[in-house]
Scaffold this active site. Structure first.
Site, PDB file in Angstrom:
ATOM      1  N   ASP A   4       0.879  -1.156   0.000  1.00  0.00           N
ATOM      2  CA  ASP A   4       0.000   0.000   0.000  1.00  0.00           C
ATOM      3  C   ASP A   4       0.933   1.227   0.000  1.00  0.00           C
ATOM      4  O   ASP A   4       2.113   1.093   0.338  1.00  0.00           O
ATOM      5  CB  ASP A   4      -0.877  -0.040   1.255  1.00  0.00           C
ATOM      6  N   ASP A   6      -0.076   5.187   0.644  1.00  0.00           N
ATOM      7  CA  ASP A   6      -0.362   6.204   1.678  1.00  0.00           C
ATOM      8  C   ASP A   6      -0.244   5.591   3.071  1.00  0.00           C
ATOM      9  O   ASP A   6      -0.880   4.595   3.364  1.00  0.00           O
ATOM     10  CB  ASP A   6      -1.801   6.741   1.526  1.00  0.00           C
ATOM     11  N   ASP A 201      -1.176  -0.096   6.080  1.00  0.00           N
ATOM     12  CA  ASP A 201      -1.354   0.626   7.347  1.00  0.00           C
ATOM     13  C   ASP A 201      -2.793   0.576   7.835  1.00  0.00           C
ATOM     14  O   ASP A 201      -3.113   1.157   8.855  1.00  0.00           O
ATOM     15  CB  ASP A 201      -0.911   2.095   7.196  1.00  0.00           C
TER      16      ASP A 201
HETATM   17 MG   LIG Z   1      -2.698   3.307   3.371  1.00  0.00          MG
END
Ligand SMILES: [Mg+2]
Length: 258
Positions: A4, A6, A201
């Site tokens: 991922d 961001d 995250d």
């Molecule tokens: Mg993310």
């Protein structure tokens, strides 16, 4: 490894760790990797530019967004393309246009949407009216929020909710936590689920999606989900690391064995 972006690689314009060094290390040890994001506003080539800027050299094909995934789903049903009603930004429009789909307000095959930061009542109205006809309904992702330096703002899922409530229809979703994006990514880098680590995250999208795709999963604590959230989550990632550098160092010392 499927990343991922961001909250894993960067927060907005600020890199998390020495990304150039981290990815040189992976390339040096022949670790294949790809990137998977639910953000549909940018195209893979725009992400490629951002990754390059942070010292990560990557091919455009290695970048999968919820928009490119949506187009793959749409192509399974409409291989020749055709008219669709688009609610979204450049990333989604470009992916559709490159695959033979064009925007129309009438006689469409489907309403397809993503985050549209120029949404207004007229746009919601047209899409809602179309959804009452026999058309398909696809959406990039259902994340209701979107983290920015200003704070948490409405995400694609907030617009989706308005359409779903207004039309009484439910959209087919492309992005995480659906496993499709990770399945496409593994195909592209020619990797199998049992030798793939998904790094993200967010527990409710990255980790859940990684588990759905039968991959190994690692949560990094540099974005949305906290170690406190882990206690209240029904699913657990295989690994939890403070950040990406710690994760890569650990794998390195473990001979890249997960
Ligand atoms: Mg993310």
């Amino acid at each position: 490894m499927l990343f991922d972006m961001d909250g894993v690689l960067w927060r907005d314009q600020t890199p998390i760790g020495d990304l150039g060094k981290i990815f040189q290390n992976l390339q040096l040890h022949n670790i294949k990797f790809a990137f998977a994001t639910n953000n549909s506003t940018k195209s893979p080539s725009e992400y490629q530019d951002k990754l390059n800027k942070f010292g990560i050299s990557v091919k455009e094909e290695q970048i999968i967004t919820s928009a490119t995934t949506l187009v793959e789903l749409l192509k399974e049903k409409y291989p020749d393309g055709g008219p669709v009603h688009i609610l979204g930004e450049n990333g989604l429009r470009e992916a559709l246009q490159q695959n033979g789909f064009h925007h129309s307000d009438r006689n469409v095959l489907a309403v397809v949407g993503g985050l549209d930061r120029r949404i207004n009542y007229e746009k919601l109205k047209i899409a809602t009216l179309l959804l009452q006809q026999e058309v398909d309904f696809y959406y990039t992702n259902a994340d209701t929020t979107f983290p920015t330096p200003e704070g948490i703002i409405p995400g694609a899922g907030s617009i989706l909710r308005a359409l779903e409530v207004g039309s009484g229809r439910n959209a087919i979703l492309a992005g995480k936590p659906k496993p499709k994006m990770f399945e496409i990514a593994m195909k592209i880098i020619n990797a199998s689920a049992e030798s793939t680590l998904v790094i993200g995250d967010r527990l409710d999208t990255d980790i859940l999606g990684g588990l759905e795709a039968k991959c190994f999963t690692a949560l990094v604590l540099t974005g949305i989900s906290t170690s406190e959230d882990l206690k209240n989550f029904a699913y657990q990632p295989h690994f939890v690391f403070e950040n990406l550098s710690t994760l890569v160092n650990n794998l390195f010392h473990n001979n890249w064995d997960i």
